[in-house]
Design an enzyme around this catalytic site. Structure first.
Site, PDB file in Angstrom:
ATOM      1  N   THR A 328      -9.633 -11.150  -0.788  1.00 58.87           N
ATOM      2  CA  THR A 328     -10.891 -11.294  -0.248  1.00 58.87           C
ATOM      3  C   THR A 328     -12.100 -10.540  -0.632  1.00 58.87           C
ATOM      4  O   THR A 328     -13.178 -10.963  -1.129  1.00 58.87           O
ATOM      5  CB  THR A 328     -11.054 -11.558   1.384  1.00 58.87           C
ATOM      6  N   SER A 343      -9.212  -3.865  -1.662  1.00 58.24           N
ATOM      7  CA  SER A 343      -8.701  -4.617  -0.463  1.00 58.24           C
ATOM      8  C   SER A 343      -8.502  -3.353   0.722  1.00 58.24           C
ATOM      9  O   SER A 343      -8.759  -3.394   1.832  1.00 58.24           O
ATOM     10  CB  SER A 343      -7.376  -5.482  -0.268  1.00 58.24           C
ATOM     11  N   CYS A 344      -7.751  -2.388   0.045  1.00 57.51           N
ATOM     12  CA  CYS A 344      -7.000  -1.461   1.410  1.00 57.51           C
ATOM     13  C   CYS A 344      -7.497   0.081   1.131  1.00 57.51           C
ATOM     14  O   CYS A 344      -7.434   0.382  -0.214  1.00 57.51           O
ATOM     15  CB  CYS A 344      -5.586  -1.675   1.342  1.00 57.51           C
ATOM     16  N   ASN A 556      -1.339   0.926   5.684  1.00 63.74           N
ATOM     17  CA  ASN A 556      -2.620   0.246   5.549  1.00 63.74           C
ATOM     18  C   ASN A 556      -2.863  -0.433   7.047  1.00 63.74           C
ATOM     19  O   ASN A 556      -2.075  -0.455   7.682  1.00 63.74           O
ATOM     20  CB  ASN A 556      -3.073  -0.271   4.373  1.00 63.74           C
ATOM     21  N   CYS A 558      -2.362  -3.434   7.310  1.00 61.17           N
ATOM     22  CA  CYS A 558      -1.150  -4.713   7.578  1.00 61.17           C
ATOM     23  C   CYS A 558      -0.065  -4.148   7.129  1.00 61.17           C
ATOM     24  O   CYS A 558       0.797  -5.157   6.686  1.00 61.17           O
ATOM     25  CB  CYS A 558      -1.897  -5.846   6.656  1.00 61.17           C
ATOM     26  N   THR A 559       0.066  -2.995   6.811  1.00 64.52           N
ATOM     27  CA  THR A 559       1.471  -2.445   6.846  1.00 64.52           C
ATOM     28  C   THR A 559       2.338  -2.661   5.463  1.00 64.52           C
ATOM     29  O   THR A 559       3.598  -2.664   5.483  1.00 64.52           O
ATOM     30  CB  THR A 559       2.600  -2.542   7.910  1.00 64.52           C
ATOM     31  N   GLU A 560       1.353  -3.159   4.424  1.00 64.42           N
ATOM     32  CA  GLU A 560       2.206  -3.441   3.133  1.00 64.42           C
ATOM     33  C   GLU A 560       1.985  -2.503   2.054  1.00 64.42           C
ATOM     34  O   GLU A 560       2.384  -2.378   0.988  1.00 64.42           O
ATOM     35  CB  GLU A 560       1.837  -4.840   2.624  1.00 64.42           C
ATOM     36  N   PRO A 751      -0.522 -10.239   3.873  1.00 65.52           N
ATOM     37  CA  PRO A 751      -0.678 -11.212   4.761  1.00 65.52           C
ATOM     38  C   PRO A 751      -1.136 -12.664   4.373  1.00 65.52           C
ATOM     39  O   PRO A 751      -0.980 -13.691   4.803  1.00 65.52           O
ATOM     40  CB  PRO A 751      -1.394 -10.758   6.107  1.00 65.52           C
ATOM     41  N   ALA A 753      -4.128 -14.330   4.921  1.00 66.28           N
ATOM     42  CA  ALA A 753      -4.482 -15.070   5.774  1.00 66.28           C
ATOM     43  C   ALA A 753      -5.456 -15.924   5.395  1.00 66.28           C
ATOM     44  O   ALA A 753      -5.452 -17.364   5.713  1.00 66.28           O
ATOM     45  CB  ALA A 753      -4.776 -14.374   7.102  1.00 66.28           C
ATOM     46  N   THR A 754      -6.358 -15.482   4.750  1.00 72.64           N
ATOM     47  CA  THR A 754      -7.487 -16.406   4.573  1.00 72.64           C
ATOM     48  C   THR A 754      -7.434 -17.029   3.156  1.00 72.64           C
ATOM     49  O   THR A 754      -7.646 -18.176   2.914  1.00 72.64           O
ATOM     50  CB  THR A 754      -8.951 -15.484   4.545  1.00 72.64           C
ATOM     51  N   ILE A 755      -6.773 -16.244   2.105  1.00 74.47           N
ATOM     52  CA  ILE A 755      -6.734 -16.869   0.646  1.00 74.47           C
ATOM     53  C   ILE A 755      -5.855 -18.016   0.765  1.00 74.47           C
ATOM     54  O   ILE A 755      -5.964 -18.592  -0.018  1.00 74.47           O
ATOM     55  CB  ILE A 755      -6.589 -15.876  -0.250  1.00 74.47           C
TER      56      ILE A 755
END
Length: 965
Positions: A328, A343-344, A556, A558-560, A751, A753-755
């Site tokens: 995103t 992103s992170c 981060n 989202c834990t990735e 995750p 979620a949006t893309i």
């Protein structure tokens, strides 16, 4: 037999008047339907009377459960239809449906002859009669090429909402909504709604650029797309939204590559999301169309390439085809004047006020341009620790976390998406028990962080103490400063030394607890509040390619992501990761005699994707120097995947099966092999990353090889993971060792979620949530139907109104719908119907190939302390680096009213009052044989059974979190 309904029940007639409910009218209508089909001779009164009474009783019972005591007559007839179908009176039901349609048509004809003329108000205030032919032409274009969709239902829905004086914009929106309400009946209407929305967006964008009202259709727009894109870029540059450098491209060359037909392949949820949150706008008016958007992003990523135009076209092809999608922030900002594309961000907060308040400032600056935050707070001294400067006593880390949470809320990324941060704390910190309570809704609100995520950073030694039912000592980090940077056996040895020192009275602030009791509290809080998540310190560090250059202190948001961080002004590093995801579903097709993953296409996609992600490092707009320093030194990227569940469906693989685990292994291995190969190829072209020397890469140790480092540090039985492989890893090791790597890290599964909404596939590696539900996000509510399931049900003649109603009644689950074949129930089992050991087994197979981690949600339909204990110990023993949300089934039911006309939200409200997203029903799980439990160490320690309150289940605040991507 007299059938009565609640006295409060009332009926709305078609003329709008109200009347008392009369159950006898249902009996009369049903009796007439049977007589029409069977005749008076065939329908004996001895058989017909009890049959009609029973059906009427069913209808009345269903209506009595309706939340609104005032019911429209059409809703009553819907229930009669449903009762007839469920009773398998198919001929009678068909006759009843035809009767309703004939009378509806007759009413429509009568209404049409007397209906007043509807006028449309133009933007300039003038009025004109509704141009019905124009509406039908636009609709016909939207329907073209889509199976099982028709114009009449859309026009009927439209006629219910138009009014005299409706504006042109409202009319366009009404047409979109008319198609949107039919999605639950036929998923193809999502594409129809998208195309109708596209017609509205074309008019808005082109009119804004030309200054005159224009409504180009798709064919006209296809011819004008190159010229429109040039005009759009010039305008965006002129108003300061787009980097002027894009104007120096050969615009004729790049715009000639635009594929206008790809606009027509975007689903409604995807297009609405793009329009609401991604497209450029001027004073709220969107003037960026989909293919121009993807080209702008591609040009922004190619701006420093040698042959910029060729690379921009290559990147555009990948994005617009949905084979790969950047994260995103990259989509938001690529090609703009502030290209913050990462992103992170991961930070470490040191134990002094300058560092703490500098951390708040850094969080705000990083979040401003869409960054997700992971903060390591372990160094901050605990409650009761001595403060030398004031000779006072510390209040601990919790008050500072409160401020950090409020900062994340205040900086909400310009309204584009919610600001979000996650605080990490190691399990030995003396404030860990207060940390566990941060998300509770009770207690002192000054010591709560209702809007911030939290995660436990758990060393292996703690899990060993839990399994041995031993004690665990909590310390304040100012007295044990080196524990923060130690891991593996070195941590265990030093930790034991500090315990001995505490027993001798040499350490002032410490507390000893039973490890099992603390573990129990961790799991209880995870169940009740969804936090803190459980992440594992040692595998993140022992398998890190960059362990020579620092320590991984947290993950981060989202834990990735698992990258090194350290505090400091001159040499401090804020870890940065640049994300993007391959769409696995787009890479499944005909291979040989069957359907499988197209490895050659995946190789091409991954090679281009890694190049795009590497470009981000150099193009990126860095808001703080620590982030720039870290990113340019190590150049980490995180290539992941999405559409995993769709890829399973396309191959007819049930998610809870050994075949699904094998596919997780195969797909992750291919992703890993080609990503590492691509980064090494970039190293040959562009040079190695600065800190390559001394890394695991430089020693020829690839992610699959680093498993041995973890196994060596753990004891027997503490690591149970498959180590098989299929590809030529020996050759790749030699290449990496001699050629080098462009990026310190290359793989992380986020995750999405949006893309994934944009691409129209399932999120990341997630099992399907439900087969029919309403998704709620910042763009509104969207009916989502599993198109793979609908296709299979159509082939079997099972897709009808009754199936739609049953799916709603059973909350998107097939398990209790008798007429659905068992193989479809197994194939389309939802997340709570899959034994969670399958999810851990699949994640373990992926983790062996990843140099970072994966956002892994775990689902428990009937959680208990014993199940939680077994599940998280299994995750640790299976070599996982991190876990994400624990999802438990809500103790509620969902709204059963029709979505038609309202697109109403399917939500459940637990007794605690918190709204949850699409609460699943207590449907029986699909039978499956889970992977066997590990032979050693799986029995929970005595006393680990938790007292779990079912009312607290599913208290996660946002199961469809879109903060990371």
């Amino acid at each position: 037999m007299t059938i009565t309904a609640p006295p409060a029940l009332r009926v709305i007639r078609r003329d709008g008047s109200e009347a008392a409910f009369d159950a006898s009218k249902i009996s009369v209508a049903v009796t007439k339907a049977f007589l029409d089909v069977e005749g008076s001779s065939g329908a004996s009164s001895s058989r017909l009377h009890p049959l009609v009474a029973g059906l009427t009783e069913q209808v009345v019972a269903a209506l009595s459960r309706h939340p609104n005591p005032v019911i429209h007559i059409e809703q009553i007839q819907d229930q009669v239809e449903l009762a007839l179908m469920r009773g398998e009176h198919h001929k009678v039901a068909r006759s009843y449906v035809l009767y309703r349609e004939q009378h509806a048509q007759a009413r429509g004809d009568a209404d049409e002859s007397t209906a007043p003329v509807v006028h449309v108000t133009r933007p300039d205030g003038t009025r004109a009669p509704l141009d019905r032919k124009r509406v039908e032409t636009v609709l016909a274009e939207a329907l073209d090429g889509i199976d099982d969709v028709e114009a009449d239902p859309v026009l009927s829905e439209l006629d219910r909402t138009v009014y005299d004086g409706i504006t042109t914009d409202e009319l366009a929106q009404a047409l979109v909504m008319a198609a949107r309400t039919l999605v639950e009946r036929e998923p193809g209407y999502s594409l129809v709604a998208s195309r109708l929305l596209l017609d509205r967006l074309r008019a808005e964008a082109v009119s804004h650029l030309t200054g005159t009202p224009e409504t180009p259709d798709q064919a006209t727009m296809a011819e004008q797309y190159p010229s429109y894109t040039k005009d759009y870029l010039r305008h965006a540059i002129a108003i300061g939204l787009v980097d002027p450098e894009l104007a120096t491209f050969d615009l004729d060359r790049v715009t000639a590559a635009i594929r206008p037909e790809r606009d027509l392949q975007i689903g409604f949820l995807g297009l609405q999301t793009l329009n609401d949150r991604y497209f450029l706008h001027e004073h709220g008016v969107r003037f960026e169309l989909p293919q121009a958007f993807f080209l702008r992003v591609a040009m922004g990523l190619a701006v420093r390439e040698v042959d910029r135009e060729a690379r921009a076209i290559e990147f555009y092809e990948l994005l617009s085809s949905f084979d790969f999608m950047a994260s995103t922030p990259t989509l938001f900002n690529s090609g703009t004047t502030r290209p913050q594309l990462s992103s992170c961000f991961l930070t470490t907060v040191d134990d002094d006020l300058d560092s703490i308040f500098g951390g708040y400032r850094n969080n705000a600056l990083l979040a401003k341009y869409s960054g997700g935050l992971g903060n390591d707070w372990t160094p901050v001294r605990g409650l009761g620790a001595h403060i030398r400067g004031t000779n006072g006593v510390s209040q601990g880390v919790v008050p500072f976390l409160k401020i950090a949470g409020d900062t994340a809320v205040a900086v909400n990324q310009g309204g584009k998406r919610k600001g979000a941060a996650c605080a990490y704390l190691e399990t030995w910190h003396v404030d860990i028990e207060e940390f566990l309570d941060l998300r509770k809704n009770t207690g002192d609100d000054r010591r709560r962080t209702h809007d911030m995520n939290t995660a436990n950073w758990v060393p292996d030694e703690f899990l060993r103490r839990v399994e041995a039912d031993a004690t665990w000592t909590l310390f304040s980090p100012d007295e044990v400063p080196d524990l923060h940077d130690l891991y593996g056996n070195a941590f265990a040895a030093r930790y034991a030394e500090y315990e001995a020192a505490a027993e001798r009275g040499e350490i002032r602030v410490h507390r000893t607890v039973r490890a099992v009791d603390l573990w129990r509290r961790m799991l209880t809080m995870l169940f009740e509040t969804g936090h803190p998540w459980i992440t594992f310190k040692d595998p993140c560090n022992l398998r890190s390619p960059q362990q020579h250059a620092g320590v991984v202190h947290s993950s981060n948001l989202c834990t990735e992501i698992t990258l090194n961080t350290n505090a400091g002004t001159d040499d401090g590093e804020v870890a940065v990761c640049n994300l993007g995801s391959v769409n696995l579903a787009a890479h499944v097709g005909r291979v040989g005699d069957g359907t499988a993953l197209d490895a050659d296409k995946l190789r091409r996609t991954v090679t281009t994707a890694v190049r795009m992600l590497d470009n981000v490092v150099d193009i990126n707009f860095y808001t703080i120097p620590e982030a720039r320093r870290s990113n340019l030194r190590h150049r980490p990227v995180g290539l992941g995947m999405m559409g995993f569940s769709d890829a399973l469906f396309l191959q007819r693989i049930a998610p809870g099966s050994e075949a699904a685990v094998e596919f997780a292994d195969q797909s992750a291995e291919l992703l890993s092999f080609h990503a590492i190969s691509a980064s090494s190829g970039l190293a040959a072209e562009r040079g190695r990353y600065a800190s390559f020397g001394g890394s695991l890469w430089s020693r020829g140790i690839l992610p699959i090889d680093s498993l041995q480092l973890l196994a060596d540090a753990r004891g027997p039985g503490e690591l149970e993971i498959d180590r098989s492989s299929r590809l030529d890893w020996d050759g790749l090791r030699d290449t990496v060792r001699t050629q080098g790597m462009r990026n310190s890290n290359v793989l992380a599964i986020a995750p999405t979620a949006t893309i994934s909404n944009i691409c129209g596939v399932g999120q990341s590696i997630e099992p399907i949530h439900l087969n029919l539900y309403v998704k709620s996000n910042m763009s509104g509510d969207f009916t989502v139907v599993n198109p793979h399931l609908v296709r299979d049900l159509k082939e079997r003649g099972l897709w009808d109104k009754v199936m739609v109603s049953d799916l709603k009644y059973f909350d998107g689950s097939l398990a209790e719908i008798d007429r659905v074949p068992a193989e479809l129930k197994e194939l389309y089992a939802t997340a709570f119907e899959i034994e969670p050991r399958w999810l851990v087994a699949a994640a373990s197979r992926r983790q062996k190939w990843l140099d970072q981690a994966q956002s892994l949600n775990l689902y428990l339909a009937g959680p208990s302390g014993r199940k939680l204990d077994e599940l998280y110990r299994l995750a640790w023993r299976s070599g996982l680096k991190t876990t994400y949300y624990l999802r438990t089934r809500a103790a509620t039911s969902v709204e059963k009213s029709t979505l038609k006309g309202t697109d109403g939200r399917l939500t459940g409200v637990p007794s605690g009052g918190a709204v949850t997203s699409t609460a699943p029903s207590p449907a029986a799980a699909v039978p499956a044989t889970p992977p066997p439990a590990p032979a050693t160490g799986t029995a929970p320690t005595a006393g680990t059974e938790l007292d779990l309150d079912p009312a607290a289940a599913c208290s996660i605040d946002d199961p469809d979190c879109e903060a990371c991507q």
